[in-house]
Design a protein around this motif. Structure first.
Motif, PDB file in Angstrom:
ATOM      1  N   UNK A   1     -14.907 -62.619  35.586  1.00  0.00           N
ATOM      2  CA  UNK A   1     -13.881 -61.830  36.263  1.00  0.00           C
ATOM      3  C   UNK A   1     -12.540 -62.310  35.739  1.00  0.00           C
ATOM      4  N   UNK A   2     -12.017 -61.580  34.755  1.00  0.00           N
ATOM      5  CA  UNK A   2     -10.809 -62.012  34.051  1.00  0.00           C
ATOM      6  C   UNK A   2      -9.634 -62.226  34.996  1.00  0.00           C
ATOM      7  N   UNK A   3      -9.438 -61.291  35.910  1.00  0.00           N
ATOM      8  CA  UNK A   3      -8.258 -61.362  36.775  1.00  0.00           C
ATOM      9  C   UNK A   3      -8.301 -62.583  37.689  1.00  0.00           C
ATOM     10  N   UNK A   4      -9.491 -62.852  38.260  1.00  0.00           N
ATOM     11  CA  UNK A   4      -9.604 -64.033  39.117  1.00  0.00           C
ATOM     12  C   UNK A   4      -9.559 -65.316  38.303  1.00  0.00           C
ATOM     13  N   UNK A   5     -10.199 -65.299  37.140  1.00  0.00           N
ATOM     14  CA  UNK A   5     -10.226 -66.492  36.294  1.00  0.00           C
ATOM     15  C   UNK A   5      -8.819 -66.900  35.884  1.00  0.00           C
ATOM     16  N   UNK A   6      -7.974 -65.905  35.600  1.00  0.00           N
ATOM     17  CA  UNK A   6      -6.600 -66.176  35.176  1.00  0.00           C
ATOM     18  C   UNK A   6      -5.621 -66.216  36.347  1.00  0.00           C
ATOM     19  N   UNK A   7      -6.136 -66.010  37.553  1.00  0.00           N
ATOM     20  CA  UNK A   7      -5.309 -66.054  38.778  1.00  0.00           C
ATOM     21  C   UNK A   7      -4.107 -65.124  38.673  1.00  0.00           C
ATOM     22  N   UNK A   8      -4.365 -63.872  38.300  1.00  0.00           N
ATOM     23  CA  UNK A   8      -3.282 -62.903  38.153  1.00  0.00           C
ATOM     24  C   UNK A   8      -2.749 -62.470  39.506  1.00  0.00           C
ATOM     25  N   UNK A   9      -1.425 -62.236  39.563  1.00  0.00           N
ATOM     26  CA  UNK A   9      -0.801 -61.713  40.764  1.00  0.00           C
ATOM     27  C   UNK A   9      -1.331 -60.301  41.041  1.00  0.00           C
ATOM     28  N   UNK A  10      -1.407 -59.900  42.315  1.00  0.00           N
ATOM     29  CA  UNK A  10      -1.873 -58.543  42.628  1.00  0.00           C
ATOM     30  C   UNK A  10      -1.077 -57.463  41.886  1.00  0.00           C
ATOM     31  N   UNK A  11       0.248 -57.665  41.790  1.00  0.00           N
ATOM     32  CA  UNK A  11       1.079 -56.675  41.091  1.00  0.00           C
ATOM     33  C   UNK A  11       0.723 -56.612  39.601  1.00  0.00           C
ATOM     34  N   UNK A  12       0.405 -57.762  39.039  1.00  0.00           N
ATOM     35  CA  UNK A  12       0.029 -57.790  37.628  1.00  0.00           C
ATOM     36  C   UNK A  12      -1.321 -57.118  37.425  1.00  0.00           C
ATOM     37  N   UNK A  13      -2.247 -57.343  38.340  1.00  0.00           N
ATOM     38  CA  UNK A  13      -3.558 -56.700  38.252  1.00  0.00           C
ATOM     39  C   UNK A  13      -3.411 -55.188  38.241  1.00  0.00           C
ATOM     40  N   UNK A  14      -2.525 -54.690  39.103  1.00  0.00           N
ATOM     41  CA  UNK A  14      -2.309 -53.253  39.177  1.00  0.00           C
ATOM     42  C   UNK A  14      -1.785 -52.717  37.851  1.00  0.00           C
ATOM     43  N   UNK A  15      -0.777 -53.398  37.271  1.00  0.00           N
ATOM     44  CA  UNK A  15      -0.236 -52.976  35.980  1.00  0.00           C
ATOM     45  C   UNK A  15      -1.290 -53.080  34.888  1.00  0.00           C
ATOM     46  N   UNK A  16      -2.039 -54.161  34.904  1.00  0.00           N
ATOM     47  CA  UNK A  16      -3.064 -54.425  33.887  1.00  0.00           C
ATOM     48  C   UNK A  16      -4.084 -53.285  33.851  1.00  0.00           C
ATOM     49  N   UNK A  17      -4.515 -52.861  35.034  1.00  0.00           N
ATOM     50  CA  UNK A  17      -5.494 -51.785  35.114  1.00  0.00           C
ATOM     51  C   UNK A  17      -4.859 -50.431  34.808  1.00  0.00           C
ATOM     52  N   UNK A  18      -3.673 -50.200  35.362  1.00  0.00           N
ATOM     53  CA  UNK A  18      -3.004 -48.901  35.172  1.00  0.00           C
ATOM     54  C   UNK A  18      -2.697 -48.635  33.708  1.00  0.00           C
ATOM     55  N   UNK A  19      -2.326 -49.691  32.987  1.00  0.00           N
ATOM     56  CA  UNK A  19      -1.948 -49.553  31.580  1.00  0.00           C
ATOM     57  C   UNK A  19      -3.113 -49.805  30.633  1.00  0.00           C
ATOM     58  N   UNK A  20      -4.281 -50.134  31.188  1.00  0.00           N
ATOM     59  CA  UNK A  20      -5.475 -50.416  30.385  1.00  0.00           C
ATOM     60  C   UNK A  20      -5.201 -51.467  29.311  1.00  0.00           C
ATOM     61  N   UNK A  21      -4.565 -52.551  29.720  1.00  0.00           N
ATOM     62  CA  UNK A  21      -4.227 -53.603  28.761  1.00  0.00           C
ATOM     63  C   UNK A  21      -5.454 -54.328  28.237  1.00  0.00           C
ATOM     64  N   UNK A  22      -6.575 -54.219  28.965  1.00  0.00           N
ATOM     65  CA  UNK A  22      -7.804 -54.844  28.483  1.00  0.00           C
ATOM     66  C   UNK A  22      -8.261 -54.222  27.171  1.00  0.00           C
ATOM     67  N   UNK A  23      -7.818 -52.997  26.907  1.00  0.00           N
ATOM     68  CA  UNK A  23      -8.207 -52.333  25.671  1.00  0.00           C
ATOM     69  C   UNK A  23      -7.328 -52.667  24.481  1.00  0.00           C
ATOM     70  N   UNK A  24      -6.304 -53.479  24.696  1.00  0.00           N
ATOM     71  CA  UNK A  24      -5.385 -53.827  23.604  1.00  0.00           C
ATOM     72  C   UNK A  24      -6.026 -54.839  22.660  1.00  0.00           C
ATOM     73  N   UNK A  25      -5.867 -54.606  21.377  1.00  0.00           N
ATOM     74  CA  UNK A  25      -6.416 -55.538  20.389  1.00  0.00           C
ATOM     75  C   UNK A  25      -5.583 -55.490  19.110  1.00  0.00           C
TER      76      UNK A  25
END
Length: 208
Positions: free
Chosen positions: A30-54
């Motif tokens: 669980x990337x978000x929990x492992x990295x202890x992301x802020x809730x606001x950051x999680x929202x941006x991360x998912x909304x912008x699909x940053x996991x797909x960046x390479x």
């Protein structure tokens, strides 16, 4: 034979099922929990699909002309030829105390559209106009792959220190304050170089 294929064969023998009917789901993180992301950051991360960046490139700067972000946009247009899934995220709000910054922001958005970079370049000012918290900036450093600074003028260069602490690869314009901080550990480019040349060097460094 991959690990998944080997597991399929093993389970096929145990249960007498065709291997093609068996799906193997590996352990995950669980990337978000492992990295202890802020809730606001999680929202941006998912909304912008940053996991797909390479890769995911970061510019933790305000939107002011001295940051020379138009050069970064042109670099990104070339980098996509080598790395089609590359993303560049500019975190900052408009620079304060200068009415010209709004016009600069508009010109950047127009250039982004002209270069066809709507999916590749994100201005977080579009989502959080007031700017991000320090905790959110720290989150983005933890999920990013590299720092890309294109400034034509800097008094110090705090992002170089922050990127070093986050173990990011650093790509930066070759300014004395930035070289003093990055020493031999950063990758420098001249603002006189073409965007094509800079993009090729970035791609080669990241590919290595």
């Amino acid at each position: 034979v991959t690990i998944s294929e080997a597991r399929q064969v093993e389970m096929s023998r145990l249960f007498g099922l065709p291997a093609g009917q068996i799906s193997v789901v590996s352990n995950g993180v669980d990337l978000e929990n492992f990295l202890a992301l802020q809730p606001e950051t999680r929202t941006l991360y998912e909304r912008l699909n940053l996991a797909g960046a390479e890769p995911l490139l970061l510019a933790p700067v305000r939107l002011t002309r001295r940051k020379n972000l138009e050069f970064g946009l042109r670099i990104m247009a070339q980098l996509l030829k080598h790395m089609p899934a590359a993303r560049w995220v500019i975190t900052g709000p408009l620079g304060a105390h200068n009415p010209d910054n709004l016009g600069y922001y508009r010109s950047l958005r127009e250039l982004r559209q002209e270069l066809g970079l709507q999916k590749a370049v994100t201005f977080l000012a579009e989502y959080q106009p007031e700017g991000l918290s320090d905790a959110q900036i720290g989150d983005l450093y933890r999920v990013a792959d590299a720092l890309l600074l294109t400034s034509q003028e800097e008094g110090f260069g705090l992002p170089i220190i922050e990127a070093g602490l986050a173990r990011l690869v650093i790509f930066t314009s070759d300014l004395p304050p930035l070289r003093a901080l990055g020493s031999e550990w950063a990758n420098y480019f001249s603002l006189d170089e073409t965007p094509e040349a800079v993009a090729e060097r970035i791609a080669a460094r990241l590919a290595s």
